[in-house]
Write a protein that holds these residues in place. Structure first.
Motif, PDB file in Angstrom:
ATOM      1  N   VAL A  84      -4.197  20.065   3.931  1.00 21.41           N
ATOM      2  CA  VAL A  84      -2.835  20.374   4.376  1.00 21.41           C
ATOM      3  C   VAL A  84      -1.985  20.828   3.184  1.00 21.41           C
ATOM      4  CG1 VAL A  84      -0.711  19.337   5.287  1.00 21.41           C
ATOM      5  CG2 VAL A  84      -2.899  18.923   6.434  1.00 21.41           C
ATOM      6  N   VAL A  85      -2.016  20.047   2.126  1.00 24.73           N
ATOM      7  CA  VAL A  85      -1.224  20.394   0.928  1.00 24.73           C
ATOM      8  C   VAL A  85      -1.701  21.744   0.365  1.00 24.73           C
ATOM      9  CG1 VAL A  85      -0.871  19.778  -1.506  1.00 24.73           C
ATOM     10  CG2 VAL A  85      -0.542  18.057   0.276  1.00 24.73           C
ATOM     11  N   THR A 126      -9.226  15.481  -1.201  1.00 24.67           N
ATOM     12  CA  THR A 126     -10.046  14.908  -0.118  1.00 24.67           C
ATOM     13  C   THR A 126     -11.425  15.549  -0.180  1.00 24.67           C
ATOM     14  OG1 THR A 126      -9.446  16.595   1.526  1.00 24.67           O
ATOM     15  CG2 THR A 126      -8.050  14.643   1.449  1.00 24.67           C
ATOM     16  N   VAL A 139      -0.879  10.968  -1.649  1.00 21.17           N
ATOM     17  CA  VAL A 139      -1.532  11.341  -2.905  1.00 21.17           C
ATOM     18  C   VAL A 139      -0.656  10.894  -4.082  1.00 21.17           C
ATOM     19  CG1 VAL A 139      -2.482  13.260  -4.254  1.00 21.17           C
ATOM     20  CG2 VAL A 139      -2.688  13.269  -1.764  1.00 21.17           C
ATOM     21  N   LEU A 141      -9.753   7.451  -0.917  1.00 24.12           N
ATOM     22  CA  LEU A 141      -9.765   8.115   0.392  1.00 24.12           C
ATOM     23  C   LEU A 141     -10.173   7.165   1.521  1.00 24.12           C
ATOM     24  CD1 LEU A 141      -9.169  11.087   0.945  1.00 24.12           C
ATOM     25  CD2 LEU A 141     -11.629  11.528   0.825  1.00 24.12           C
ATOM     26  N   PRO A 142      -9.402   7.125   2.627  1.00 23.92           N
ATOM     27  CA  PRO A 142      -9.826   6.296   3.768  1.00 23.92           C
ATOM     28  C   PRO A 142     -11.164   6.787   4.337  1.00 23.92           C
ATOM     29  CG  PRO A 142      -7.572   7.120   4.061  1.00 23.92           C
ATOM     30  CD  PRO A 142      -8.144   7.829   2.870  1.00 23.92           C
ATOM     31  N   ASP A 190      -3.331  24.276   1.887  1.00 21.64           N
ATOM     32  CA  ASP A 190      -2.999  25.400   2.771  1.00 21.64           C
ATOM     33  C   ASP A 190      -1.516  25.769   2.658  1.00 21.64           C
ATOM     34  OD1 ASP A 190      -5.613  25.405   3.632  1.00 21.64           O
ATOM     35  OD2 ASP A 190      -5.163  25.125   5.756  1.00 21.64           O
ATOM     36  N   VAL A 206     -11.339  26.095  -0.856  1.00 19.93           N
ATOM     37  CA  VAL A 206     -12.208  27.182  -1.315  1.00 19.93           C
ATOM     38  C   VAL A 206     -12.113  28.357  -0.343  1.00 19.93           C
ATOM     39  CG1 VAL A 206     -14.613  27.817  -1.794  1.00 19.93           C
ATOM     40  CG2 VAL A 206     -13.812  25.491  -2.273  1.00 19.93           C
ATOM     41  N   LEU A 239     -10.631  11.198  -7.534  1.00 14.75           N
ATOM     42  CA  LEU A 239      -9.559  11.149  -6.534  1.00 14.75           C
ATOM     43  C   LEU A 239     -10.072  10.625  -5.201  1.00 14.75           C
ATOM     44  CD1 LEU A 239      -7.769  14.559  -7.255  1.00 14.75           C
ATOM     45  CD2 LEU A 239      -7.182  12.288  -8.104  1.00 14.75           C
ATOM     46  N   ASN A 242      -3.321  27.382  12.159  1.00 18.80           N
ATOM     47  CA  ASN A 242      -3.419  28.404  11.095  1.00 18.80           C
ATOM     48  C   ASN A 242      -3.038  29.795  11.603  1.00 18.80           C
ATOM     49  OD1 ASN A 242      -4.472  26.344   9.424  1.00 18.80           O
ATOM     50  ND2 ASN A 242      -6.504  26.691  10.292  1.00 18.80           N
ATOM     51  N   ASP A 244     -14.491  22.391   1.358  1.00 19.04           N
ATOM     52  CA  ASP A 244     -14.160  23.451   2.313  1.00 19.04           C
ATOM     53  C   ASP A 244     -12.759  24.037   2.127  1.00 19.04           C
ATOM     54  OD1 ASP A 244     -14.004  25.099   4.501  1.00 19.04           O
ATOM     55  OD2 ASP A 244     -14.528  23.607   5.994  1.00 19.04           O
ATOM     56  N   ALA A 245     -11.714  23.235   2.428  1.00 19.73           N
ATOM     57  CA  ALA A 245     -10.376  23.803   2.617  1.00 19.73           C
ATOM     58  C   ALA A 245      -9.793  24.507   1.397  1.00 19.73           C
ATOM     59  CB  ALA A 245      -9.419  22.715   3.094  1.00 19.73           C
ATOM     60  N   GLY A 280      -0.209  14.778   6.356  1.00 20.84           N
ATOM     61  CA  GLY A 280      -0.791  15.033   7.681  1.00 20.84           C
ATOM     62  C   GLY A 280      -0.478  16.402   8.259  1.00 20.84           C
ATOM     63  N   GLU A 281      -1.239  16.692   9.319  1.00 15.90           N
ATOM     64  CA  GLU A 281      -1.200  18.004   9.971  1.00 15.90           C
ATOM     65  C   GLU A 281       0.203  18.362  10.487  1.00 15.90           C
ATOM     66  OE1 GLU A 281      -4.097  19.735   9.917  1.00 15.90           O
ATOM     67  OE2 GLU A 281      -3.342  21.443  11.048  1.00 15.90           O
ATOM     68  N   LEU A 303     -12.972  16.751   2.329  1.00 11.95           N
ATOM     69  CA  LEU A 303     -12.926  17.960   3.147  1.00 11.95           C
ATOM     70  C   LEU A 303     -12.347  19.137   2.376  1.00 11.95           C
ATOM     71  CD1 LEU A 303     -12.513  18.656   6.738  1.00 11.95           C
ATOM     72  CD2 LEU A 303     -10.804  19.707   5.294  1.00 11.95           C
ATOM     73  N   LYS A 334     -20.209  28.238   0.524  1.00  5.29           N
ATOM     74  CA  LYS A 334     -18.999  28.876   1.045  1.00  5.29           C
ATOM     75  C   LYS A 334     -18.583  30.053   0.158  1.00  5.29           C
ATOM     76  CE  LYS A 334     -14.424  28.325   2.937  1.00  5.29           C
ATOM     77  NZ  LYS A 334     -13.347  27.480   3.405  1.00  5.29           N
TER      78      LYS A 334
HETATM   79  N1  LIG Z   1      -8.062  27.000   4.145  1.00  3.08           N
HETATM   80  C1  LIG Z   1      -9.244  26.752   4.648  1.00  3.08           C
HETATM   81  O1  LIG Z   1     -10.193  27.523   4.467  1.00  3.08           O
HETATM   82  C2  LIG Z   1      -9.450  25.484   5.404  1.00  3.08           C
HETATM   83  C3  LIG Z   1     -10.755  25.054   5.724  1.00  3.08           C
HETATM   84  C4  LIG Z   1     -10.911  23.837   6.371  1.00  3.08           C
HETATM   85  C5  LIG Z   1      -9.796  23.077   6.722  1.00  3.08           C
HETATM   86  N2  LIG Z   1      -8.561  23.532   6.397  1.00  3.08           N
HETATM   87  C6  LIG Z   1      -7.372  22.755   6.740  1.00  3.08           C
HETATM   88  O2  LIG Z   1      -7.414  21.534   6.015  1.00  3.08           O
HETATM   89  C7  LIG Z   1      -6.621  20.579   6.724  1.00  3.08           C
HETATM   90  C8  LIG Z   1      -7.371  19.263   6.723  1.00  3.08           C
HETATM   91  O3  LIG Z   1      -7.572  18.867   5.394  1.00  3.08           O
HETATM   92  P1  LIG Z   1      -7.749  17.330   5.012  1.00  3.08           P
HETATM   93  O4  LIG Z   1      -8.749  16.729   5.894  1.00  3.08           O
HETATM   94  O5  LIG Z   1      -7.912  17.262   3.558  1.00  3.08           O
HETATM   95  O6  LIG Z   1      -6.385  16.726   5.534  1.00  3.08           O
HETATM   96  P2  LIG Z   1      -5.069  16.169   4.800  1.00  3.08           P
HETATM   97  O7  LIG Z   1      -4.634  17.077   3.720  1.00  3.08           O
HETATM   98  O8  LIG Z   1      -4.119  15.894   5.905  1.00  3.08           O
HETATM   99  O9  LIG Z   1      -5.569  14.800   4.146  1.00  3.08           O
HETATM  100  C9  LIG Z   1      -5.996  13.752   4.987  1.00  3.08           C
HETATM  101  C10 LIG Z   1      -5.244  12.466   4.687  1.00  3.08           C
HETATM  102  O10 LIG Z   1      -5.705  11.939   3.438  1.00  3.08           O
HETATM  103  C11 LIG Z   1      -4.605  11.664   2.593  1.00  3.08           C
HETATM  104  N3  LIG Z   1      -5.103  11.848   1.226  1.00  3.08           N
HETATM  105  C12 LIG Z   1      -5.348  12.998   0.584  1.00  3.08           C
HETATM  106  N4  LIG Z   1      -5.937  12.755  -0.589  1.00  3.08           N
HETATM  107  C13 LIG Z   1      -6.045  11.419  -0.701  1.00  3.08           C
HETATM  108  C14 LIG Z   1      -6.614  10.551  -1.683  1.00  3.08           C
HETATM  109  N5  LIG Z   1      -7.206  11.040  -2.774  1.00  3.08           N
HETATM  110  N6  LIG Z   1      -6.545   9.217  -1.472  1.00  3.08           N
HETATM  111  C15 LIG Z   1      -6.000   8.714  -0.336  1.00  3.08           C
HETATM  112  N7  LIG Z   1      -5.472   9.480   0.640  1.00  3.08           N
HETATM  113  C16 LIG Z   1      -5.510  10.818   0.458  1.00  3.08           C
HETATM  114  C17 LIG Z   1      -3.538  12.630   3.032  1.00  3.08           C
HETATM  115  O11 LIG Z   1      -2.250  12.178   2.673  1.00  3.08           O
HETATM  116  C18 LIG Z   1      -3.736  12.639   4.544  1.00  3.08           C
HETATM  117  O12 LIG Z   1      -3.115  11.526   5.106  1.00  3.08           O
HETATM  118  C19 LIG Z   1      -6.383  21.128   8.098  1.00  3.08           C
HETATM  119  O13 LIG Z   1      -5.036  21.535   8.212  1.00  3.08           O
HETATM  120  C20 LIG Z   1      -7.298  22.343   8.187  1.00  3.08           C
HETATM  121  O14 LIG Z   1      -6.777  23.375   8.980  1.00  3.08           O
HETATM  122  C21 LIG Z   1      -8.374  24.703   5.746  1.00  3.08           C
END
Ligand SMILES: NC(=O)c1ccc[n+]([C@@H]2O[C@H](COP(=O)([O-])OP(=O)(O)OC[C@H]3O[C@@H](n4cnc5c(N)ncnc54)[C@H](O)[C@@H]3O)[C@@H](O)[C@H]2O)c1
Length: 347
Positions: free
Chosen positions: A97-98, A121, A44, A164-165, A100, A130, A160, A143, A127-128, A63-64, A123, A217
């Motif tokens: 990940v960041v 991201t 990021v 993203l890949p 959480d 919120v 942002l 978790n 989701d994460a 990453g995780e 995701l 959510k």
């Molecule tokens: N707290 C919650 O309610 C909740 C809900 C769902 C998932 N999660 C958690 O979320 C995590 C997964 O989140 P994720 O999928 O965002 O994973 P992540 O944070 O690992 O991001 C995925 C990848 O994308 C990269 N990245 C992030 N933003 C980018 C951008 N704008 N451009 C390019 N690359 C970017 C990151 O460096 C990483 O390599 C898991 O640990 C899961 O347990 C939490």
């Protein structure tokens, strides 16, 4: 059509305002830059550090594998070295990940300092970031250690997502489908009509998907922040999903996608869901280029189910569908699931 905008969660630790369509560049409007510490990851940072406010930045590895107590310990150390005190405002800029890790570190450092997120991201936007669940993995359990504590704000900046890949976009889309299936049949139809634009991250379509997901959510979290009831529905597709993620070596989004198909199939077998609806689910996931079936080792999946946090004795709380947009939570024996796995994986 619903527009991007603000959604609020009234949590036990305070109100969280989720802003869909807001910009990272406006972060200083919501938190004091002079007392701010940003936690982010090196990916990021590489793409977006130019838009960070002028403040201290703590970079973690992406990453995780970084979601550990060791990372949290290193963050506490950096916070101490930087003289962070009770007036410090911590902002996590990144994916799930960041966010959480940041929420957990901020909620525990000095027994809790103020914090917010900029979700980077798909995701984490849908989701994460919120809902206030923050934490890290421990001894192979996801978790396992954490807190429920609401970020003061979440900025969902569509810009942002441009870096993203593709595989990360798919992970986010799987969670959007999940939200539609548990709470919003209209969103499901919208996805069917706009699957191509959704996969291409077309701006208005993406904002609608993020906004509607956040709305679904947040409404659930507002009713059941601590997951004693309705919040369990958010696990739709995730019981199998987590088991397959751990055993089949696939991404979270792929595992959840196939997990939703399996959960829908059990719903059909139990007579809850029409076959035609299950077929629509599979068709949408395929159009989004998400997998509907994975090669699984039934024994390994069963073992992984036995490690699920939601297991109680030999029973597990499982989310089933009664219709598109209507989920129910039922206790099913692991034996019943085991009996079905082979049949399901052949569908
Ligand atoms: N707290 C919650 O309610 C909740 C809900 C769902 C998932 N999660 C958690 O979320 C995590 C997964 O989140 P994720 O999928 O965002 O994973 P992540 O944070 O690992 O991001 C995925 C990848 O994308 C990269 N990245 C992030 N933003 C980018 C951008 N704008 N451009 C390019 N690359 C970017 C990151 O460096 C990483 O390599 C898991 O640990 C899961 O347990 C939490």
């Amino acid at each position: 059509m619903k527009m991007a905008g603000m959604v609020k969660i009234q949590g036990s630790t305070g109100i969280s305002t989720i802003m869909v369509g807001e910009r990272l560049g406006n972060l200083g409007t919501y938190a004091p830059v002079e007392n701010m510490v940003v936690i982010t990851d090196t990916n990021v940072s590489r793409y977006h550090a130019g838009d960070f406010p002028p403040c201290k930045v703590i970079n973690i590895d992406p990453g995780e594998k970084s979601k550990t107590l060791d990372t949290v310990r290193s963050i506490y150390k950096r916070l101490l070295e930087n003289g962070a005190d009770r007036s410090t405002f911590i902002v996590g800029i990144g994916g799930g990940v960041v966010c959480d890790i940041t929420g957990f570190a901020a909620s525990t450092y000095l027994r809790g300092v103020r914090f917010g997120f900029v979700s980077s991201t798909l995701l984490s936007q849908v989701d994460a970031s919120v809902g206030g669940k923050n934490g890290v993995n421990f001894m192979g359990y996801k978790n396992m250690v954490g807190v429920i504590s609401q970020p003061e704000f979440v900025i969902c900046d569509p810009n942002l997502l441009k870096t993203l890949p593709q595989k990360e976009i798919l992970c986010g889309l799987a969670e959007v489908v999940k939200h539609a299936l548990i709470g919003d049949p209209e969103l499901f139809s919208y996805l069917e009509d706009n699957h191509k634009k959704a996969a291409d991250l077309d701006r208005p379509v993406t904002e609608r998907l993020v906004h509607d997901s956040v709305l679904i959510k947040s409404a659930i979290v507002n009713r059941d922040e601590r997951e004693n009831g309705d919040r369990r529905k958010l696990n739709f597709g995730h019981t199998f999903g987590h088991a397959m993620e751990n055993t089949a070596g696939v991404s979270h989004g792929e595992a959840v996608s196939a997990g939703m198909v399996m959960a829908a199939e059990i719903s059909v077998q139990k007579g809850y869901l029409g076959r035609d609806k299950a077929e629509r689910i599979g068709a949408l996931l395929r159009r989004l280029k998400l997998p509907v079936r994975l090669e699984i080792d039934p024994g390994k999946v069963t073992d992984a189910l036995k490690k699920d946090k939601k297991r109680q004795g030999d029973r597990i709380r499982f989310v089933l569908l009664k219709a598109l947009g209507h989920a129910v939570v039922e206790e099913i024996s692991i034996r019943e699931i085991e009996d079905n796995i082979q049949a399901i994986s052949e569908v």
